[in-house]
Design an enzyme around this catalytic site. Structure first.
Site, PDB file in Angstrom:
ATOM      1  CB  THR B  40      28.395   5.267  35.279  1.00 21.86           C
ATOM      2  OG1 THR B  40      29.097   3.880  34.989  1.00 21.86           O
ATOM      3  CG2 THR B  40      28.382   5.578  36.684  1.00 21.86           C
ATOM      4  CG  HIS B  43      23.272   3.311  35.813  1.00 24.90           C
ATOM      5  ND1 HIS B  43      24.141   2.347  35.750  1.00 24.90           N
ATOM      6  CD2 HIS B  43      22.426   2.652  34.907  1.00 24.90           C
ATOM      7  CE1 HIS B  43      24.013   1.285  35.050  1.00 24.90           C
ATOM      8  NE2 HIS B  43      22.693   1.711  34.412  1.00 24.90           N
TER       9      HIS B  43
END
Lengths: 352, 352, 352, 352
Positions: B40, B43
């Protein structure tokens, strides 16, 4: 005897004369009293891609029936001759790991009546003795016949935790509305029904749906949010196989909810696993057939106790010879369960 | 203090000086000793569509960390000042129906560190006291930091029935290989790992995979059929979010099997519910976060008892100031867990 | 304020004037509107061996109540001042392994109102804010008060699989008959009630028992065999704690059945584990308190939807000053739930 | 053929010549290669009250065996002639509600080999084909024979949630120590064993117990508290039937724990349901026989994968003609599993 058969690939059936089936050592011969129509039968009649892939003509079609045992193979001790029986349409092998562990509904060697072996739309059918489920002698024949399909409803509704929960049933065809009746009988706090047909939504209301929603008219998600204080439903029972119903159904499901899927979607379609399942921490159950034989026992209890009344589901009766009219009606969708009688003198209601 | 922040929409982070966070009445201030990188975080660094939709700059990023409690709000009685703690990154409301019923991981009011509130890539971070999980004082800091991510592995592997079962884990990134270690510790009969990276498959083998399969080289379904006597696997643990992995995984799943899905697919994609779930009578679980606090207790047991050894998962350590090198390595995929140290004198292994 | 207290070991209570309780930072002060009597309160009144072992005078007794929030500690944000609340009597620690994992009802640090800390038989009581469960403002006060006890019924009936099953409830006191109502609402096929008091069996019938059996008159096992076609019941819910009821209940349980035990037996007694549990492959659940807070949510749903009507359970109302008459009635057993009102102008029915 | 029979009520067996059994249409004739001794066989040998109540002489005793199929009835298609099989000793009806729903182990019509019909201590035995479980041809005969008893261990250990849990097994006889091995294979965090015999505790340690406790020497509850940080065990597996073991076991069980009971207590004894089950919110499972046929599949996996090694359990081998010595050894308790060979040339280890 007369038998309604698919003689070669392509649409339609033909009524022909064939010999009465021979009875194997573990089988019984059933004189068919009533035999009902399932969506699958319609697919075979219309010869859709699924049917073309799975059915090998020539074959006698039909898989929902009730009748009387008139002959038995050498190894059979029950049911006795003369007994009224309903028939489980999945003939399983009894020896695979699934059959050996109470999961016969997942038997990889399953042969289905009217799909893989000669079926029910005939005067007689031979089935394994264990597939012949004894009924009370006074059970209405229409109800006795549709038990196989009712079993799909019972199987679906008994997988998630229903009692005290808010339940959305997407699809109000015969198996959908029977599922609603089961959900109510099992203590669902509220049952919400969807369908694009108002005819079917009326049947849903009769069978116990507290709220009926027609996506042609209602914004399903807004309405569900309204009637659940914004929380969504605890349980989704998907009976339609329509991708729009799956989308609306999963959108309505609350975090931590449970979904049981019975309706077949026929094809892959774009499905958002993140939003529908993962972020929600949802639990999703695939449902196939009936638990052998847990579901049959549960059906017996639900019917016998009066907890579920299936009479309103049967909307039309036909002489088996009038099968063309019966299938035409099925195609219209303006019906609940349609039952045919090889000998119309046994019809338990007025014929259409 | 120094903090690694996303100052505006777009790729990259910036190291800036900001005030030490103020501590609310129910919070503790943690001096960060180690902080690890999750997919994450990558990202958010790259500013993919998910990040653009969910993260509102300016914000301090990072959500996996360990550190020492150095201040506490007025209402806090534990953990005490000086205690080494790991941090649960999901800050939940304690008052919704989910929090009230042991399902805090599904709290609709969740705020995530480094996504919705200032996070861990800094010298200090303020978190609710209940999110600060006391660690043994001698726990290696790298292990302590990655526990949040290990919790995803433990949560996933503890949902299906694993003991005595054959388990396929699709995806051999850090959380995938930790899941394999948990599956073995919980009595899986065999663990099969897939990944497109041989680097990661080697790590999978170290962490306990019995067989590693690379779809670039292996026909996954043929190989699974071979090694399971044609039966398929009992359990699928999907950790990659790749549609190809989902397809191969469900194809390998036996009738009646269980699948737990943690990997995010980012987008809807054509998924065949009939073959993957319905005809199989499969049960599918969406997995999000960690059970609060069941999973943390289970982690403690698995680590303390030695049933799982996480040391091999940590492949690289960096000074937090070298974050750019750390994220470049993450982009290459040639790494396991990457841990950064705001004060590199606390590094529990050689820095890269 | 007035408070009904046990001032020293021995039978009886005394009504005395005491200061209004101080409110801790996480607590609310509740002005008591209605407070009901539980079997435990009777044990404390009579000072039976259990009470002598667990209660340390001086203490204000009573643990079932409803009232209005009139003051709040510094950390409390909800419920708001003026809100009608019912009270969960188990004050738990929020930090042990059980509280941390949704099993607060098993918290080893539990302090019970009226047993371990000052309770409900008074004009005011201070309780942790999380123990004050908001009620709809128009809920009848008698029903609001007895919810704590209703929670025992809901907890017991939601543990086994009830839907579609035949259920024997042994013991038709207030919690027993409420359990019957819940079992019916959750889809029990049939509910059979036992008690030695015909007064209570009449209440059982009103609350939903299909068959009532008095062991003084009926051979329980013969009657159960008769009405279950010789199969026995699927589920036993034991609410009495009487060894004779346990014996009859387990004898009636079918192989593979489930039993949930709430009634306390007070003492060890000769129990045949072989016949009652082992040979039957039975599953037996011990039940204590209410699930925090799953049970309270379930209660809300059952009451709000009308699935359970608790009104018939409340058979008598008293001015709190007439507590002696109320406890005398409790001793007679000729009553359902007895509710007392510190300010009788709030009584929601005629006072006895 | 030779057969070891109980000819009339009273202690002892007699070796006599009898005809080879006739094979029914659904049966196979098995030439016995190895047959092992169970506690039940000892009870029949000694003619204790249970045996006097349940066994009707004359009968050939013994129910654990392996052998080769040498003849088959007309309806039998598998297993084939020449196949090595182990035998499930419970002959069930296949038609009751339990058999019909995957709960054959609870069939009320069960007939047990060597108890209700002629058994295994003979050169040949006839059993229903479905009770003859095919073994790999190279399975050691001692292991093949004791599988029936191993199934009790597997059944018991697969009911509670074992993975990652602390497990107390009370009773270290053969079935107890096999249960320990299964618990370890299924991921138990730690296994604690009790027994009054140090011989058996040594076997427990070999089979995987992490800690062994002898109540003659150890205060079980203090020791369990010590090694579980005062928390108690998550799971109790009771294999002894001794009331002292049940008391110590339940005292050691933590709130919310699970207990599976296999050991038979023979008689009612004073049991405190409040402290042992109710206040703890414990779940208790009665265990009987083996799941038909789930347990046999699980056994196959555990043995084939090497997860469980049963070799150390077999401590003694005898010529069947030396049965008196074998039973004398059983009475001493200084043994694990004792296996007898009708034809000693098949013994898979040195004879005693």
């Amino acid at each position: 005897m007369r038998a309604l058969r698919k003689l070669e690939p392509g649409p339609g059936f033909v009524m022909v004369d064939v010999p009465i089936p021979e009875v194997g050592p573990d089988e019984v011969l059933v004189e068919v009293r009533a035999t009902s129509i399932c969506g699958t039968d319609l697919h075979i009649y219309e010869w859709n891609p699924w049917a073309a892939d799975h059915v090998v003509p020539p074959i006698t079609v039909g898989h929902e029936l009730t009748g009387v045992v008139v002959d038995r193979g050498a190894n059979v001790s029950e049911p006795e001759i003369g007994r009224l029986v309903s028939v489980e349409s999945h003939v399983v092998c009894n020896s695979c790991a699934w059959c050996r562990t109470g999961q016969g509904h997942l038997c990889p060697n399953t042969a289905i009546l009217g799909v893989h072996r000669d079926g029910a739309y005939a005067e007689y059918v031979a089935v394994p003795a264990q597939n012949a489920w004894p009924d009370p002698p006074d059970m209405p024949l229409s109800i006795a016949s549709l038990q196989e399909n009712f079993g799909n409803a019972v199987h679906t509704a008994t997988i998630p935790n229903i009692a005290g929960r808010k339940v959305l049933v997407t699809g109000s065809g015969p198996v959908g509305v029977m599922t609603m009746a089961v959900a109510k009988a099992l203590g669902a706090r509220a049952v919400y029904a969807t369908d694009v047909s108002d005819y079917r939504l009326e049947l849903a209301a009769v069978m116990g749906a507290d709220v009926t929603l027609n996506p042609a008219r209602d914004n399903i998600n807004e309405r569900i949010a309204e009637i659940t204080d914004g929380e969504g439903v605890d349980v989704l029972l998907e009976m339609s196989g329509a991708s729009s119903a799956l989308e609306a159904g999963f959108a309505a499901l609350k975090p931590g909810g449970e979904a049981a899927l019975l309706g077949l979607t026929s094809d892959a379609f774009p499905f958002d696993l993140d939003d529908n399942i993962i972020f929600k921490g949802a639990t999703v159950y695939g449902v196939v057939g009936r638990r052998l034989w847990q579901t049959w026992l549960e059906m017996r209890g639900l019917i016998r106790s009066g907890a579920v009344d299936l009479a309103p589901v049967v909307t039309h009766r036909f002489d088996l010879d009038d099968y063309a009219k019966a299938f035409e009606l099925m195609q219209s969708g303006e019906c609940g369960k349609v039952v045919m009688f090889p000998d119309p003198s046994y019809a338990d209601g007025p014929l259409s």
